[in-house]
Design a protein around this motif. Sequence first.
Motif, short mmCIF file in Angstrom:
data_model
loop_
_atom_site.label_atom_id
_atom_site.label_comp_id
_atom_site.label_asym_id
_atom_site.label_seq_id
_atom_site.Cartn_x
_atom_site.Cartn_y
_atom_site.Cartn_z
N UNK A 157 -7.81 -2.11 9.59
CA UNK A 157 -7.17 -2.41 8.31
C UNK A 157 -7.57 -3.80 7.85
N UNK A 158 -8.03 -3.92 6.60
CA UNK A 158 -8.44 -5.21 6.05
C UNK A 158 -7.64 -5.52 4.79
N UNK A 159 -7.04 -6.71 4.74
CA UNK A 159 -6.30 -7.17 3.57
C UNK A 159 -7.21 -8.09 2.77
N UNK A 160 -7.43 -7.76 1.50
CA UNK A 160 -8.32 -8.53 0.62
C UNK A 160 -7.47 -9.35 -0.34
N UNK A 161 -7.41 -10.67 -0.07
CA UNK A 161 -6.47 -11.53 -0.77
C UNK A 161 -6.74 -11.61 -2.28
N UNK A 162 -7.99 -11.67 -2.66
CA UNK A 162 -8.32 -11.89 -4.08
C UNK A 162 -7.91 -10.73 -4.98
N UNK A 163 -7.84 -9.53 -4.42
CA UNK A 163 -7.53 -8.35 -5.24
C UNK A 163 -6.19 -7.72 -4.87
N UNK A 164 -5.45 -8.34 -3.94
CA UNK A 164 -4.18 -7.76 -3.45
C UNK A 164 -4.38 -6.30 -3.06
N UNK A 165 -5.46 -6.04 -2.35
CA UNK A 165 -5.79 -4.68 -1.94
C UNK A 165 -5.88 -4.59 -0.43
N UNK A 166 -5.64 -3.39 0.08
CA UNK A 166 -5.74 -3.12 1.51
C UNK A 166 -6.72 -1.98 1.72
N UNK A 167 -7.69 -2.23 2.59
CA UNK A 167 -8.71 -1.23 2.88
C UNK A 167 -8.47 -0.66 4.27
N UNK A 168 -8.37 0.67 4.36
CA UNK A 168 -8.25 1.37 5.63
C UNK A 168 -9.40 2.37 5.72
N UNK A 169 -9.62 2.99 6.88
CA UNK A 169 -10.70 3.99 6.99
C UNK A 169 -10.53 5.15 6.02
N UNK A 170 -9.29 5.40 5.60
CA UNK A 170 -9.03 6.53 4.72
C UNK A 170 -9.15 6.20 3.24
N UNK A 171 -8.79 4.96 2.85
CA UNK A 171 -8.75 4.66 1.42
C UNK A 171 -8.67 3.15 1.17
#
Length: 224
Positions: free
Chosen positions: A133-147
């Motif tokens: 799981x990766x949290x991307x601070x600049x876009x307030x987004x969270x990336x997981x293997x699924x989405x």
Amino acid sequence: MFQILVVEDDKNVRRLMETVLQRYGYEPLSASDGYEALEILDRKHVDLILLDVMMPRMDGYEFTNTLRSGGCTIPILMVTARETQNDKKRGFIVGADDYMVKPVDEEEMILRIAALLRRSQIAGERKLTVGKTTLLYDSFAVKTPEKMMEMPQKEFLLLFKLLSYPNKIFTRRQLMDEIWDMDSESDERTVDVHISRLRERFRSGSDFEILTVRGLGYKAVIVK
């Protein structure tokens, strides 16, 4: 080796802090007040500042405000005898990252320093990775293997805060003071609502859990 600037007008306290820092593998620099600290910052690389508040010429509040007004983002840990809630609020408002009241526990101070340095590194990279799981601070987004999912700002900041300090317990009040405006009319139940939403969003994930610590608050636990 991380360089830590100790800004403290009491010579004995300053020397004690320097000794503790050296024992744990840090390289201390020292200043007796805010003006001397600013001169050192002009000449030296500094990774973190341990800062007293009550000092002659330029106190800790003025020093912190001067740095932040100039765009300096070096982590600041205030270490002071001033312990009222208003003193702490003022410290955070001018830009301190953390706050300890004297006399400090040596081990706790070192743990807080390590956490602030880690957080500073994360902020510089603008992302935080926990397992897959990766949290991307600049876009307030969270990336997981699924989405990839964009999240509401407060939910994202709450999750980022908890995952930046795994296993550290945060009270509802601490989370409110940092993530919501201190003058916000929201009460501490707002934190409970946001925690529930985060649990629902990530209920199928396996990288972390957000646990309730009865009578205290919340903590994030990394699942290995």
